[in-house]
Design an enzyme around this catalytic site. Structure first.
Site, PDB file in Angstrom:
ATOM      1  N   ALA A 131       0.781  -1.243   0.000  1.00 38.28           N
ATOM      2  CA  ALA A 131       0.000   0.000   0.000  1.00 38.28           C
ATOM      3  C   ALA A 131       0.811   1.291   0.000  1.00 38.28           C
ATOM      4  O   ALA A 131       0.292   2.334  -0.379  1.00 38.28           O
ATOM      5  CB  ALA A 131      -0.935   0.006   1.198  1.00 38.28           C
ATOM      6  N   LYS A 149      -3.473   4.492  -3.468  1.00 36.63           N
ATOM      7  CA  LYS A 149      -4.705   3.759  -3.831  1.00 36.63           C
ATOM      8  C   LYS A 149      -5.579   3.507  -2.611  1.00 36.63           C
ATOM      9  O   LYS A 149      -6.805   3.496  -2.712  1.00 36.63           O
ATOM     10  CB  LYS A 149      -4.344   2.469  -4.572  1.00 36.63           C
ATOM     11  CG  LYS A 149      -3.660   2.787  -5.885  1.00 36.63           C
ATOM     12  CD  LYS A 149      -3.162   1.599  -6.622  1.00 36.63           C
ATOM     13  CE  LYS A 149      -2.192   2.025  -7.703  1.00 36.63           C
ATOM     14  NZ  LYS A 149      -0.871   2.520  -7.167  1.00 36.63           N
ATOM     15  N   ASP A 167       4.173  -8.897   5.215  1.00 42.26           N
ATOM     16  CA  ASP A 167       4.710  -9.374   3.936  1.00 42.26           C
ATOM     17  C   ASP A 167       3.546  -9.980   3.152  1.00 42.26           C
ATOM     18  O   ASP A 167       2.926 -10.951   3.607  1.00 42.26           O
ATOM     19  CB  ASP A 167       5.797 -10.425   4.224  1.00 42.26           C
ATOM     20  CG  ASP A 167       6.376 -11.012   2.946  1.00 42.26           C
ATOM     21  OD1 ASP A 167       5.841 -10.739   1.850  1.00 42.26           O
ATOM     22  OD2 ASP A 167       7.372 -11.754   3.063  1.00 42.26           O
ATOM     23  N   ASP A 196      -1.173  -4.215  -5.504  1.00 43.08           N
ATOM     24  CA  ASP A 196      -0.447  -3.242  -6.337  1.00 43.08           C
ATOM     25  C   ASP A 196       1.035  -3.551  -6.145  1.00 43.08           C
ATOM     26  O   ASP A 196       1.736  -2.867  -5.407  1.00 43.08           O
ATOM     27  CB  ASP A 196      -0.801  -1.824  -5.867  1.00 43.08           C
ATOM     28  CG  ASP A 196      -0.233  -0.759  -6.783  1.00 43.08           C
ATOM     29  OD1 ASP A 196      -0.251  -0.959  -8.008  1.00 43.08           O
ATOM     30  OD2 ASP A 196       0.223   0.283  -6.265  1.00 43.08           O
ATOM     31  N   CYS A 220       2.871  -0.593 -12.076  1.00 41.72           N
ATOM     32  CA  CYS A 220       3.197   0.610 -12.860  1.00 41.72           C
ATOM     33  C   CYS A 220       4.279   0.254 -13.874  1.00 41.72           C
ATOM     34  O   CYS A 220       5.218   1.009 -14.078  1.00 41.72           O
ATOM     35  CB  CYS A 220       3.594   1.776 -11.961  1.00 41.72           C
ATOM     36  SG  CYS A 220       5.003   1.449 -10.897  1.00 41.72           S
TER      37      CYS A 220
HETATM   38  C1  SAM Z   1       4.009  -0.127  -6.349  1.00 44.23           C
HETATM   39  S1  SAM Z   1       4.375   0.242  -4.708  1.00 44.23           S
HETATM   40  C2  SAM Z   1       2.765   0.499  -4.039  1.00 44.23           C
HETATM   41  C3  SAM Z   1       2.171   1.845  -4.333  1.00 44.23           C
HETATM   42  C4  SAM Z   1       0.907   2.071  -3.540  1.00 44.23           C
HETATM   43  N1  SAM Z   1      -0.065   1.034  -3.752  1.00 44.23           N
HETATM   44  C5  SAM Z   1       0.271   3.404  -3.860  1.00 44.23           C
HETATM   45  O1  SAM Z   1      -0.677   3.462  -4.623  1.00 44.23           O
HETATM   46  O2  SAM Z   1       0.745   4.422  -3.325  1.00 44.23           O
HETATM   47  C6  SAM Z   1       4.752  -1.328  -4.059  1.00 44.23           C
HETATM   48  C7  SAM Z   1       4.905  -1.348  -2.560  1.00 44.23           C
HETATM   49  O3  SAM Z   1       5.044  -2.710  -2.195  1.00 44.23           O
HETATM   50  C8  SAM Z   1       5.913  -2.785  -1.088  1.00 44.23           C
HETATM   51  N2  SAM Z   1       6.370  -4.182  -1.024  1.00 44.23           N
HETATM   52  C9  SAM Z   1       7.402  -4.761  -1.647  1.00 44.23           C
HETATM   53  N3  SAM Z   1       7.453  -6.078  -1.357  1.00 44.23           N
HETATM   54  C10 SAM Z   1       6.407  -6.323  -0.548  1.00 44.23           C
HETATM   55  C11 SAM Z   1       5.910  -7.474   0.104  1.00 44.23           C
HETATM   56  N4  SAM Z   1       6.513  -8.680  -0.039  1.00 44.23           N
HETATM   57  N5  SAM Z   1       4.838  -7.354   0.901  1.00 44.23           N
HETATM   58  C12 SAM Z   1       4.222  -6.160   1.068  1.00 44.23           C
HETATM   59  N6  SAM Z   1       4.641  -5.027   0.479  1.00 44.23           N
HETATM   60  C13 SAM Z   1       5.714  -5.114  -0.317  1.00 44.23           C
HETATM   61  C14 SAM Z   1       6.943  -1.747  -1.360  1.00 44.23           C
HETATM   62  O4  SAM Z   1       7.552  -1.349  -0.158  1.00 44.23           O
HETATM   63  C15 SAM Z   1       6.121  -0.640  -2.002  1.00 44.23           C
HETATM   64  O5  SAM Z   1       5.749   0.305  -1.046  1.00 44.23           O
END
Ligand code: SAM
Length: 449
Positions: A269, A274, A319, A337, A389
């Site tokens: 998030a 979002k 996670d 996302d 993205c």
């Molecule tokens: C594309 S960004 C999300 C953008 C967000 N949904 C928004 O609209 O502002 C992906 C996010 O996933 C997180 N992330 C990466 N690996 C992850 C995991 N295994 N579990 C949860 N979050 C994770 C990252 O830290 C990052 O903040």
């Protein structure tokens, strides 16, 4: 961050480039930092931004030209000196409003002051740029000789050749060129109006009164495209009437379509864009659990929710690939996302194009693992949205199709929106030159009731 306070737009741009090289800073973060340190605004800030982004956006092309004028191999040039040379050459051959003598003398001054350069180095920089200026002035710049269109576009728009070839195979050569061109264009700042606090019309008037030029997105009235100022520095932002967000990102949350009272799970998030759209669409009723794997990123979600006045967002460190037995079958809407290569947002973060492709190979497996795990949290009849993205098929359609093949209890849900029309197979790939959004992928699925 470099500790000195820049005084001019060129210094702010040079410090931003140094900070990217030396500390791995993002271009937008570094620029924002040094503009604030320098107290630059208006035309000065715009020049610093153009020099920073333009130099990064054109790095491969500038290096090609530098090789034509430099007697020293680029690898042998100290990184700060090389950054200054690129920025000087950018002004000489790709900008038309900067007098050549200013581009040369200001670059030499930067090298003298901030690159620990001796007289030999400053003379070398002076000689390279003066020679380039003379050749450019005479209209005699050499033309790259590339074996095919893909390699030419890769050089012309400074994108890695492997990426241009992948885009060309996926979308066709014409679209691949349009994507590269859009990545190097000046992009307005996209803000979304918080309709719990104001209307698009009132927000537009407020931003225009602050001196910004505002154009509503042609297919998304809550999205306002702004130029001529920093929307995030205005009271409209601080007081939560607007937030910085692209139409594609807002669309992913709109496609999830949560209703007031729903239980929503946003699995990846941070920084919260979002989650905010979904919470707003729920009018504060129901709950949004916003997760991320990094604790420090959860703080940004909480700060954004407080600013926007969204009481129904709760953050959790989790996670998304690790199972949570207590969440199974509980959510009306789950949004994945997922982390991705980010090649859809190169126009906002130009340096993303230079990522080492080897580091991207693991992504589809991680994305599939997150989707598979978080699908279990969807209640029967509930909605699952997968978004990225990026515009690479291997992180998008391929992940979703493989998921559907192995999960017969889920099916794609058709949807439609003015931005991209009707999506019969539930999936949309958005492209900057086509949809006037970031490059994005959205897939909507439903769990059988
Ligand atoms: C594309 S960004 C999300 C953008 C967000 N949904 C928004 O609209 O502002 C992906 C996010 O996933 C997180 N992330 C990466 N690996 C992850 C995991 N295994 N579990 C949860 N979050 C994770 C990252 O830290 C990052 O903040």
């Amino acid at each position: 961050m470099i500790d000195k306070r820049p005084r001019t737009p060129r210094e702010a741009a040079a410090f931003s480039l140094f900070s990217m090289q030396e500390e791995g800073a993002w271009s937008d973060g570094a620029l924002h930092h040094y503009l604030a340190r320098a107290g630059l605004a208006g035309r000065d800030a715009a020049l610093a931004a153009r020099l920073t982004y333009g130099t990064v956006q054109n790095e491969l092309l500038l290096d090609w030209y530098l090789r034509q004028f430099s007697s020293v191999r680029l690898k042998k040039i100290a990184p700060r000196v090389l950054a200054c040379l690129r920025m000087g050459l950018y002004q000489l051959i790709l900008l038309d409003k900067i007098p050549a003598h200013a581009a040369v003398s200001e670059t030499v001054a930067l090298v003298r002051r901030y690159c620990r350069a001796n007289e030999r180095t400053t003379s070398f920089v002076n000689a390279v740029l003066r020679r380039a200026a003379q050749v450019a002035e005479a209209g005699a710049l050499p033309a790259p000789d590339c074996p095919d269109k893909e390699s030419y576009y890769a050089l012309r728009y400074s994108h890695p050749e492997w990426l241009v070839r992948l885009w060309s195979a996926q979308f066709g050569l014409k679209t691949a060129e349009a994507l590269c061109r859009a990545d190097n264009a000046d992009t307005p700042v996209s803000v979304r109006v918080n309709t719990m606090k104001t209307t698009p019309g009132a927000a537009r008037r407020e931003l225009e009164a602050a001196g910004l030029t505002v154009t509503p997105h042609r297919d998304f009235p809550e999205i306002l495209l702004c130029t001529g100022g920093d929307a995030a520095a205005l009271p409209a932002f601080a007081e939560g009437r607007i937030t910085v967000q692209d139409a594609a990102s807002a669309l992913a949350a709109a496609v999830a379509d949560p209703q007031p009272g729903d239980a929503v799970l946003d699995c990846c998030a941070a920084p919260g864009g979002k989650s905010f759209v979904m919470a707003e669409r729920m009018w504060g009723k129901g709950s949004v659990i916003s997760c991320d794997i990094y604790e420090h990123k959860l703080k940004r979600i909480r700060a954004g929710a407080a600013r926007l006045g969204l009481p129904n967002i709760r953050t959790t460190l989790q996670d998304a690939a690790a199972p949570r037995a207590d969440w199974v079958g509980t959510a009306d809407v789950v949004l994945c996302d997922v982390p991705c290569s980010g090649f859809g947002i190169i126009r906002k973060k130009p340096e993303i194009r230079y990522k080492d492709p080897a580091g991207l190979e693991e992504l589809p497996a991680l994305q599939a693992a997150i989707l598979q795990n978080c699908a279990r949290y969807v209640r029967p009849g509930g909605t699952l949205v997968y978004s990225t993205c990026t515009i690479l098929r291997r992180e998008n359609e391929d992940v979703v199709r493989a998921f559907l093949e192995h999960n017969a209890d889920f099916a794609a849900v058709p949807w439609a929106h003015p931005v991209c029309g009707a999506r019969k197979d539930g999936m949309a790939t958005l492209l900057p030159p086509v949809h006037d959004t970031d490059g994005f992928f959205i897939a909507k699925l439903r769990r059988n009731a």
